[in-house]
Motif scaffolding. Structure first.
Motif, PDB file in Angstrom:
ATOM      1  N   UNK A   1       0.725  -1.312   0.072  1.00 55.47           N
ATOM      2  CA  UNK A   1      -0.020  -0.049   0.048  1.00 55.47           C
ATOM      3  C   UNK A   1       0.905   1.208   0.026  1.00 55.47           C
ATOM      4  N   UNK A   2       0.266   2.149  -0.469  1.00 57.56           N
ATOM      5  CA  UNK A   2       1.221   3.473  -0.557  1.00 57.56           C
ATOM      6  C   UNK A   2       0.143   4.797  -0.467  1.00 57.56           C
ATOM      7  N   UNK A   3       0.872   5.784  -0.465  1.00 55.40           N
ATOM      8  CA  UNK A   3       0.071   7.293  -0.529  1.00 55.40           C
ATOM      9  C   UNK A   3       0.894   8.389  -1.337  1.00 55.40           C
ATOM     10  N   UNK A   4       0.252   9.324  -1.460  1.00 56.24           N
ATOM     11  CA  UNK A   4       0.982  10.317  -2.118  1.00 56.24           C
ATOM     12  C   UNK A   4       0.599  11.770  -1.207  1.00 56.24           C
ATOM     13  N   UNK A   5       1.837  12.193  -0.817  1.00 57.00           N
ATOM     14  CA  UNK A   5       1.620  13.158   0.194  1.00 57.00           C
ATOM     15  C   UNK A   5       1.401  14.671  -0.511  1.00 57.00           C
ATOM     16  N   UNK A   6       1.637  14.994  -1.553  1.00 54.40           N
ATOM     17  CA  UNK A   6       1.655  16.061  -2.410  1.00 54.40           C
ATOM     18  C   UNK A   6       0.728  16.048  -3.601  1.00 54.40           C
ATOM     19  N   UNK A   7      -0.310  16.902  -3.570  1.00 57.99           N
ATOM     20  CA  UNK A   7      -1.070  16.897  -4.760  1.00 57.99           C
ATOM     21  C   UNK A   7      -1.936  18.207  -4.552  1.00 57.99           C
ATOM     22  N   UNK A   8      -2.578  18.535  -5.753  1.00 58.25           N
ATOM     23  CA  UNK A   8      -3.520  19.779  -5.787  1.00 58.25           C
ATOM     24  C   UNK A   8      -4.548  19.521  -6.725  1.00 58.25           C
ATOM     25  N   UNK A   9      -5.702  20.335  -6.562  1.00 60.56           N
ATOM     26  CA  UNK A   9      -6.762  20.122  -7.512  1.00 60.56           C
ATOM     27  C   UNK A   9      -7.832  21.159  -7.205  1.00 60.56           C
ATOM     28  N   UNK A  10      -8.524  21.278  -8.279  1.00 57.84           N
ATOM     29  CA  UNK A  10      -9.732  22.034  -8.105  1.00 57.84           C
ATOM     30  C   UNK A  10     -10.994  21.236  -9.159  1.00 57.84           C
ATOM     31  N   UNK A  11     -12.310  21.770  -8.315  1.00 52.54           N
ATOM     32  CA  UNK A  11     -13.325  21.103  -8.762  1.00 52.54           C
ATOM     33  C   UNK A  11     -14.549  22.313  -9.048  1.00 52.54           C
ATOM     34  N   UNK A  12     -14.782  22.203 -10.257  1.00 53.46           N
ATOM     35  CA  UNK A  12     -15.993  23.086 -10.412  1.00 53.46           C
ATOM     36  C   UNK A  12     -17.365  22.583 -10.865  1.00 53.46           C
ATOM     37  N   UNK A  13     -18.206  22.687 -10.030  1.00 56.55           N
ATOM     38  CA  UNK A  13     -19.611  22.186 -10.094  1.00 56.55           C
ATOM     39  C   UNK A  13     -20.484  22.955 -10.980  1.00 56.55           C
ATOM     40  N   UNK A  14     -21.208  22.585 -11.995  1.00 55.61           N
ATOM     41  CA  UNK A  14     -21.965  23.397 -12.813  1.00 55.61           C
ATOM     42  C   UNK A  14     -23.601  22.858 -12.362  1.00 55.61           C
ATOM     43  N   UNK A  15     -24.070  23.973 -11.755  1.00 53.02           N
ATOM     44  CA  UNK A  15     -25.761  23.816 -11.284  1.00 53.02           C
ATOM     45  C   UNK A  15     -26.310  23.514 -12.633  1.00 53.02           C
ATOM     46  N   UNK A  16     -26.436  24.084 -13.537  1.00 50.06           N
ATOM     47  CA  UNK A  16     -27.288  23.899 -14.665  1.00 50.06           C
ATOM     48  C   UNK A  16     -27.115  22.631 -15.542  1.00 50.06           C
ATOM     49  N   UNK A  17     -25.705  22.180 -15.676  1.00 48.01           N
ATOM     50  CA  UNK A  17     -25.644  21.005 -16.494  1.00 48.01           C
ATOM     51  C   UNK A  17     -24.428  20.164 -15.538  1.00 48.01           C
ATOM     52  N   UNK A  18     -24.911  19.207 -14.987  1.00 46.49           N
ATOM     53  CA  UNK A  18     -23.695  18.475 -14.280  1.00 46.49           C
ATOM     54  C   UNK A  18     -22.652  18.001 -15.317  1.00 46.49           C
ATOM     55  N   UNK A  19     -23.007  17.449 -16.423  1.00 42.09           N
ATOM     56  CA  UNK A  19     -22.010  17.143 -17.368  1.00 42.09           C
ATOM     57  C   UNK A  19     -20.910  18.015 -17.764  1.00 42.09           C
ATOM     58  N   UNK A  20     -21.225  19.372 -17.459  1.00 37.89           N
ATOM     59  CA  UNK A  20     -20.097  20.508 -17.573  1.00 37.89           C
ATOM     60  C   UNK A  20     -19.399  20.744 -16.516  1.00 37.89           C
ATOM     61  N   UNK A  21     -19.390  19.949 -15.673  1.00 42.60           N
ATOM     62  CA  UNK A  21     -18.533  20.215 -14.312  1.00 42.60           C
ATOM     63  C   UNK A  21     -17.280  19.723 -14.711  1.00 42.60           C
ATOM     64  N   UNK A  22     -16.215  20.278 -14.132  1.00 44.66           N
ATOM     65  CA  UNK A  22     -14.770  19.995 -14.389  1.00 44.66           C
ATOM     66  C   UNK A  22     -14.028  19.530 -13.019  1.00 44.66           C
ATOM     67  N   UNK A  23     -12.982  18.738 -13.363  1.00 49.53           N
ATOM     68  CA  UNK A  23     -12.133  18.475 -12.414  1.00 49.53           C
ATOM     69  C   UNK A  23     -10.799  18.383 -12.837  1.00 49.53           C
ATOM     70  N   UNK A  24      -9.808  19.278 -12.160  1.00 44.84           N
ATOM     71  CA  UNK A  24      -8.340  19.200 -12.624  1.00 44.84           C
ATOM     72  C   UNK A  24      -7.640  18.938 -11.326  1.00 44.84           C
ATOM     73  N   UNK A  25      -6.667  17.916 -11.792  1.00 42.66           N
ATOM     74  CA  UNK A  25      -5.896  17.227 -10.348  1.00 42.66           C
ATOM     75  C   UNK A  25      -4.501  17.031 -10.714  1.00 42.66           C
TER      76      UNK A  25
END
Length: 191
Positions: A54-78
């Motif tokens: 087993x392992x883990x990553x100690x450093x990471x970053x990301x953003x999430x944008x949730x689109x209220x009108x169209x869930x399919x247009x939501x975005x995740x960058x990691x």
């Protein structure tokens, strides 16, 4: 390795919330920054005959944008930084960072960019995106489950499986499994 995928799945989970949930999708809509101090990206690689590690990553970053009108247009960058991999065993950690696996010196980032988010249940979603590691990019899918929200903070549990051979990390197969199981707990803060 494939941990980036987790961040993308987190967006899907938030999008999958039902109107009857403690927080409505309208209330959850917006942009979030992943808080690494309140999150974890863990992975497991099995071994023939049992065991593995087993392992883990100690450093990471990301953003999430949730689109209220169209869930399919939501975005995740990691983004995950493979030099931060840890198994609790220094020799294995050094090997994972080496050019035999992550090649952290020449490929310092693993990235995931979502291409679609599809609701699969009241509190779950499938996040599909492009995972890039060691200069190779493939489509990957992660399952995200909404774990709750409070005071501008949102939580997700994200899981997925990635074939490490696709990214040139197949050293040790078939003794060690080609499948990497990811298990992530992600907390996002509204930005």
């Amino acid at each position: 390795m494939y941990a980036r995928i987790f961040g993308f799945a987190a967006v899907a989970a938030c999008l999958a919330m039902p109107v009857s949930a403690a927080i409505s999708l309208g209330e959850a809509a917006g942009s979030y920054t992943i808080n690494p101090a309140a999150s974890s990206i863990r992975f497991t690689i099995g071994k023939a005959g049992g065991g593995g590690f087993d392992g883990a990553f100690g450093r990471f970053k990301g953003t999430i944008r949730i689109d209220n009108s169209d869930v399919g247009r939501s975005k995740v960058d990691f983004t995950i930084y493979p030099e931060s991999v840890g198994t609790g065993q220094g020799r294995i950690d050094a090997f994972l960072r080496s050019d035999a696996v992550f090649d952290a010196a020449n490929s310092p980032e693993i990235q995931f960019r979502s291409t679609s988010v599809t609701r699969t249940g009241d509190t779950s979603a499938l996040v599909t995106g492009r995972l890039t590691a060691r200069g190779k990019t493939f489509a990957e899918k992660f399952t995200a489950e909404f774990d709750g929200s409070k005071g501008g903070t949102i939580k997700f549990h994200v899981t997925g499986k990635v074939l490490r051979s696709r990214y040139g990390m197949d050293v040790g197969t078939p003794l060690y499994s080609n499948i990497v199981d990811f298990d992530m707990s992600l907390t996002g803060k509204r930005s």
